[in-house]
Design an enzyme around this catalytic site. Sequence first.
Site, PDB file in Angstrom:
ATOM      1  CG  ASP A  69      34.975  73.347  52.068  1.00  0.00           C
ATOM      2  OD1 ASP A  69      34.935  74.422  52.726  1.00  0.00           O
ATOM      3  OD2 ASP A  69      34.669  72.252  52.562  1.00  0.00           O
ATOM      4  CB  SER A 148      27.223  89.116  61.115  1.00  0.00           C
ATOM      5  OG  SER A 148      25.910  89.206  61.644  1.00  0.00           O
ATOM      6  CE1 TYR A 162      26.478  83.660  60.607  1.00  0.00           C
ATOM      7  CE2 TYR A 162      25.654  85.446  61.987  1.00  0.00           C
ATOM      8  CZ  TYR A 162      26.020  84.972  60.751  1.00  0.00           C
ATOM      9  OH  TYR A 162      25.953  85.791  59.645  1.00  0.00           O
ATOM     10  CE  LYS A 166      29.434  85.626  59.470  1.00  0.00           C
ATOM     11  NZ  LYS A 166      30.033  85.644  58.121  1.00  0.00           N
TER      12      LYS A 166
HETATM   13  N1  LIG Z   1      21.460  87.332  55.452  1.00  0.00           N
HETATM   14  C1  LIG Z   1      21.753  88.027  56.518  1.00  0.00           C
HETATM   15  O1  LIG Z   1      20.875  88.585  57.164  1.00  0.00           O
HETATM   16  C2  LIG Z   1      23.195  88.167  56.970  1.00  0.00           C
HETATM   17  C3  LIG Z   1      23.453  89.017  58.045  1.00  0.00           C
HETATM   18  C4  LIG Z   1      24.743  89.189  58.475  1.00  0.00           C
HETATM   19  C5  LIG Z   1      25.786  88.522  57.841  1.00  0.00           C
HETATM   20  N2  LIG Z   1      25.513  87.688  56.808  1.00  0.00           N
HETATM   21  C6  LIG Z   1      26.659  87.006  56.183  1.00  0.00           C
HETATM   22  O2  LIG Z   1      26.645  87.282  54.803  1.00  0.00           O
HETATM   23  C7  LIG Z   1      27.273  86.215  54.086  1.00  0.00           C
HETATM   24  C8  LIG Z   1      26.351  85.756  52.974  1.00  0.00           C
HETATM   25  O3  LIG Z   1      25.162  85.268  53.569  1.00  0.00           O
HETATM   26  P1  LIG Z   1      23.779  85.139  52.791  1.00  0.00           P
HETATM   27  O4  LIG Z   1      22.765  85.732  53.649  1.00  0.00           O
HETATM   28  O5  LIG Z   1      23.906  85.584  51.395  1.00  0.00           O
HETATM   29  O6  LIG Z   1      23.585  83.553  52.910  1.00  0.00           O
HETATM   30  P2  LIG Z   1      23.459  82.402  51.808  1.00  0.00           P
HETATM   31  O7  LIG Z   1      23.347  81.154  52.578  1.00  0.00           O
HETATM   32  O8  LIG Z   1      22.424  82.758  50.837  1.00  0.00           O
HETATM   33  O9  LIG Z   1      24.874  82.475  51.054  1.00  0.00           O
HETATM   34  C9  LIG Z   1      26.054  81.946  51.595  1.00  0.00           C
HETATM   35  C10 LIG Z   1      26.866  81.357  50.468  1.00  0.00           C
HETATM   36  O10 LIG Z   1      28.084  80.811  51.023  1.00  0.00           O
HETATM   37  C11 LIG Z   1      28.295  79.532  50.430  1.00  0.00           C
HETATM   38  N3  LIG Z   1      29.107  78.676  51.292  1.00  0.00           N
HETATM   39  C12 LIG Z   1      28.752  78.128  52.477  1.00  0.00           C
HETATM   40  N4  LIG Z   1      29.741  77.351  52.940  1.00  0.00           N
HETATM   41  C13 LIG Z   1      30.752  77.420  52.029  1.00  0.00           C
HETATM   42  C14 LIG Z   1      32.041  76.843  51.950  1.00  0.00           C
HETATM   43  N5  LIG Z   1      32.497  76.023  52.907  1.00  0.00           N
HETATM   44  N6  LIG Z   1      32.810  77.139  50.876  1.00  0.00           N
HETATM   45  C15 LIG Z   1      32.350  77.946  49.895  1.00  0.00           C
HETATM   46  N7  LIG Z   1      31.145  78.517  49.915  1.00  0.00           N
HETATM   47  C16 LIG Z   1      30.346  78.262  50.974  1.00  0.00           C
HETATM   48  C17 LIG Z   1      26.898  78.970  50.251  1.00  0.00           C
HETATM   49  O11 LIG Z   1      26.884  77.879  49.335  1.00  0.00           O
HETATM   50  C18 LIG Z   1      26.131  80.194  49.786  1.00  0.00           C
HETATM   51  O12 LIG Z   1      26.163  80.327  48.382  1.00  0.00           O
HETATM   52  C19 LIG Z   1      27.571  85.123  55.118  1.00  0.00           C
HETATM   53  O13 LIG Z   1      28.924  85.231  55.528  1.00  0.00           O
HETATM   54  C20 LIG Z   1      26.643  85.501  56.266  1.00  0.00           C
HETATM   55  O14 LIG Z   1      27.110  85.030  57.501  1.00  0.00           O
HETATM   56  C21 LIG Z   1      24.242  87.489  56.357  1.00  0.00           C
END
Ligand SMILES: NC(=O)c1ccc[n+]([C@@H]2O[C@H](COP(=O)([O-])OP(=O)(O)OC[C@H]3O[C@@H](n4cnc5c(N)ncnc54)[C@H](O)[C@@H]3O)[C@@H](O)[C@H]2O)c1
Length: 267
Positions: A69, A148, A162, A166
């Site tokens: 975590d 992000s 959120y 970020k």
């Molecule tokens: N998908 C998008 O459009 C997007 C856009 C901008 C930024 N992001 C950022 O990219 C990153 C990855 O996002 P994603 O889209 O792959 O989402 P996702 O939800 O598929 O992946 C996020 C991962 O983080 C893990 N996680 C969450 N809380 C946790 C914790 N406390 N400890 C350890 N692991 C934890 C989850 O289990 C998951 O595997 C994130 O930081 C997200 O904010 C995503």
Amino acid sequence: MKNMSMNINFTGQTAVVFGAGRGIGQAIAFELAKAGATVYVADLLQGNCEQVKKELIEAGFNAEAVAVDVSDYEQVDAVLAKAEKETNRLDIVINNAGIVCLSSFIDAEAEEIDRLIKVNMIGANNGCQAALKRMIPYNHGKIVNTASFAGRRALQAGFAHYGMTKAGVIYLTQAAAYAGADYNINVNSVCPGIIRSDMWEKILDSYEATGQDREASWKNSLKKFIPLGRGDQKAEDIAYTVMFLCSPYADHITGQAINVDGGASMD
Ligand SMILES: NC(=O)c1ccc[n+]([C@@H]2O[C@H](COP(=O)([O-])OP(=O)(O)OC[C@H]3O[C@@H](n4cnc5c(N)ncnc54)[C@H](O)[C@@H]3O)[C@@H](O)[C@H]2O)c1
């Protein structure tokens, strides 16, 4: 002139990817492993970590799985300690774990805001602090945080807190870059746009729950936010930029937030 051509190779290096259980983190883990790194797949979802490790090993790469975590500094440091102990080095740390909260700015409850801050901001902070402490003796290292485009400017309801976390990631990246600068450690962040990961499916769930059509909402979101709104931005597109930032080609880049967002931010 430096004797290098554009060929990224991390053979013999150790990389830890937090939030690698799926989505963008999983893609980063795969790209780092393909380039030869031993990758520690760290995530809250232990089953996902094991699955990603299994796929990496079946593909012929070196990988380990660790449940964590990221909001807990001791747990984060324990993952880095394990990686360092088992491989005698620590080269790359990716702080990618993140969660989304869809409540409006006014309605978001204290508990939701607290968890967002703890995972997105404190989580990245924990990864940077622990990585810096362990990398400083090596006088070498690359750290990349996933921020992000929502951290660049405030968006409408649903991304308020959120985006706040970020923006914090972008700021702490700069602070960590100063801390690492004397020790040959680069700290940068990437700012993705819209990638249809599980996180975005959750956002679309919330639109659908208010009676909106799921696919139309997806198309509208792309159209609204992303000039290159082709809808084909993939997790790998973020991973390629992370690879560059972890490579020697980025030795003179630190404290930056690199937009990989189809033009959503043009600063
Ligand atoms: N998908 C998008 O459009 C997007 C856009 C901008 C930024 N992001 C950022 O990219 C990153 C990855 O996002 P994603 O889209 O792959 O989402 P996702 O939800 O598929 O992946 C996020 C991962 O983080 C893990 N996680 C969450 N809380 C946790 C914790 N406390 N400890 C350890 N692991 C934890 C989850 O289990 C998951 O595997 C994130 O930081 C997200 O904010 C995503």
